[in-house]
Scaffold this motif. Structure first.
Motif, PDB file in Angstrom:
ATOM      1  N   ALA A   1      12.953 -21.302  20.551  1.00  0.00           N
ATOM      2  CA  ALA A   1      14.133 -21.081  19.707  1.00  0.00           C
ATOM      3  C   ALA A   1      14.628 -22.409  19.134  1.00  0.00           C
ATOM      4  O   ALA A   1      15.000 -22.492  17.963  1.00  0.00           O
ATOM      5  CB  ALA A   1      15.232 -20.388  20.504  1.00  0.00           C
ATOM      6  N   ARG A   2      14.615 -23.457  19.961  1.00  0.00           N
ATOM      7  CA  ARG A   2      15.044 -24.792  19.493  1.00  0.00           C
ATOM      8  C   ARG A   2      14.119 -25.334  18.420  1.00  0.00           C
ATOM      9  O   ARG A   2      14.554 -25.999  17.488  1.00  0.00           O
ATOM     10  CB  ARG A   2      15.094 -25.776  20.660  1.00  0.00           C
TER      11      ARG A   2
ATOM     12  N   CYS B   1      25.131 -25.094  27.562  1.00  0.00           N
ATOM     13  CA  CYS B   1      24.127 -25.139  26.488  1.00  0.00           C
ATOM     14  C   CYS B   1      24.753 -24.746  25.150  1.00  0.00           C
ATOM     15  O   CYS B   1      24.480 -25.372  24.124  1.00  0.00           O
ATOM     16  CB  CYS B   1      22.961 -24.197  26.795  1.00  0.00           C
TER      17      CYS B   1
ATOM     18  N   LYS C   1      11.538 -19.410  26.241  1.00  0.00           N
ATOM     19  CA  LYS C   1      12.179 -18.850  25.033  1.00  0.00           C
ATOM     20  C   LYS C   1      13.041 -19.906  24.354  1.00  0.00           C
ATOM     21  O   LYS C   1      13.012 -20.060  23.130  1.00  0.00           O
ATOM     22  CB  LYS C   1      13.061 -17.650  25.401  1.00  0.00           C
ATOM     23  N   LEU C   2      13.821 -20.621  25.152  1.00  0.00           N
ATOM     24  CA  LEU C   2      14.734 -21.633  24.609  1.00  0.00           C
ATOM     25  C   LEU C   2      13.950 -22.756  23.922  1.00  0.00           C
ATOM     26  O   LEU C   2      14.371 -23.270  22.878  1.00  0.00           O
ATOM     27  CB  LEU C   2      15.609 -22.190  25.730  1.00  0.00           C
ATOM     28  N   TYR C   3      12.812 -23.111  24.488  1.00  0.00           N
ATOM     29  CA  TYR C   3      11.955 -24.136  23.885  1.00  0.00           C
ATOM     30  C   TYR C   3      11.570 -23.732  22.457  1.00  0.00           C
ATOM     31  O   TYR C   3      11.687 -24.530  21.521  1.00  0.00           O
ATOM     32  CB  TYR C   3      10.704 -24.342  24.757  1.00  0.00           C
TER      33      TYR C   3
ATOM     34  N   LEU D   1      24.762 -27.050  21.822  1.00  0.00           N
ATOM     35  CA  LEU D   1      24.089 -26.557  20.612  1.00  0.00           C
ATOM     36  C   LEU D   1      25.069 -26.472  19.441  1.00  0.00           C
ATOM     37  O   LEU D   1      24.697 -26.656  18.289  1.00  0.00           O
ATOM     38  CB  LEU D   1      23.453 -25.190  20.869  1.00  0.00           C
TER      39      LEU D   1
ATOM     40  N   VAL E   1      20.929 -18.100  23.305  1.00  0.00           N
ATOM     41  CA  VAL E   1      21.794 -18.430  24.450  1.00  0.00           C
ATOM     42  C   VAL E   1      22.963 -17.439  24.530  1.00  0.00           C
ATOM     43  O   VAL E   1      23.326 -16.991  25.613  1.00  0.00           O
ATOM     44  CB  VAL E   1      22.293 -19.891  24.356  1.00  0.00           C
TER      45      VAL E   1
ATOM     46  N   GLU F   1      19.055 -20.284  15.726  1.00  0.00           N
ATOM     47  CA  GLU F   1      18.245 -19.371  16.539  1.00  0.00           C
ATOM     48  C   GLU F   1      18.471 -19.625  18.027  1.00  0.00           C
ATOM     49  O   GLU F   1      18.582 -18.702  18.830  1.00  0.00           O
ATOM     50  CB  GLU F   1      16.764 -19.517  16.192  1.00  0.00           C
ATOM     51  N   ALA F   2      18.565 -20.899  18.394  1.00  0.00           N
ATOM     52  CA  ALA F   2      18.807 -21.255  19.796  1.00  0.00           C
ATOM     53  C   ALA F   2      20.195 -20.788  20.234  1.00  0.00           C
ATOM     54  O   ALA F   2      20.361 -20.257  21.344  1.00  0.00           O
ATOM     55  CB  ALA F   2      18.658 -22.756  19.996  1.00  0.00           C
TER      56      ALA F   2
END
Length: 198
Positions: free
Chosen positions: A128-129, A191, A124-126, A195, A140, A135-136
């Motif tokens: 979102a980034r 994180c 998901k994080l991949y 971010l 988080v 979005e990331a």
């Protein structure tokens, strides 16, 4: 014969409640197709050893093609033949509206079990980034809030068992889950800071 054994005998193995509804590899394919139509060979490159995605989610070419066929059969992707040369075509797939909705819903939800952090959440994080920092950050934050509420729930359960020697094993399990959640929360907080550019 039990229902479970009967289902296995008939080829209908009952899914474990510990498994996610849909594997992260399938959702990773849907996520890549959110970015535009593609074909098997091009999609395979996203899972090659030198990519970020391959650090958490590996998918061999033969399995990737099998998953694409499955997703197409389920109506989550739509395929068509595209000419490459006079005598050659390739199978191009794109996301259906149903596939897009499924991926967006999955991406927006925090993972419910701590063990899913190491695969599902990282996938998901991949994605979102790839969509940008806001979005990331939101992803988080949602996960941090969920894990914090889960940790508080585990602490309450632990308090109930504090003076009950007969529940020693249950207490150990709770304490292990608490440690996992505390570690996840520290990592998520780190994180968030990165971010946010701190």
């Amino acid at each position: 014969m039990t229902i479970e054994a009967e289902n296995v005998t008939k080829g209908k193995s009952k899914k474990s409640p510990l498994q996610p509804e849909r594997p992260a590899t399938e959702l990773a394919l849907l996520g890549l197709l959110c970015e535009g139509a593609s074909h098997g060979y091009e999609l395979t490159r996203h899972f090659s050893e030198d990519t970020e995605l391959a650090q958490v989610c590996q998918l061999e070419m033969s399995l990737l093609y099998a998953l694409l066929k499955k997703l197409e059969k389920e109506g989550l992707v739509i395929g068509h033949e595209e000419p490459v040369s006079e005598h050659k075509t390739r199978h191009v797939v794109e996301l259906s509206e149903e596939g897009k909705q499924l991926f967006e819903k999955w991406l927006a939800q925090p993972v419910k079990r701590t063990r899913e952090m190491r695969l599902d959440f990282l996938v998901k994080l991949y994605f979102a980034r790839r969509r940008g920092g806001t979005e990331a950050i939101a992803l988080v934050k949602r996960q941090y809030d969920y894990n914090l509420s889960l940790l508080n729930h585990l602490k309450e359960e632990r308090k109930k068992l504090q003076n009950q020697e007969s529940n020693m094993y249950t207490r150990w399990v709770l304490e292990f889950r608490m440690e996992q959640n505390e570690g996840s929360l520290r990592w998520l907080a780190s994180c968030q800071k990165e971010l946010a550019g701190e």
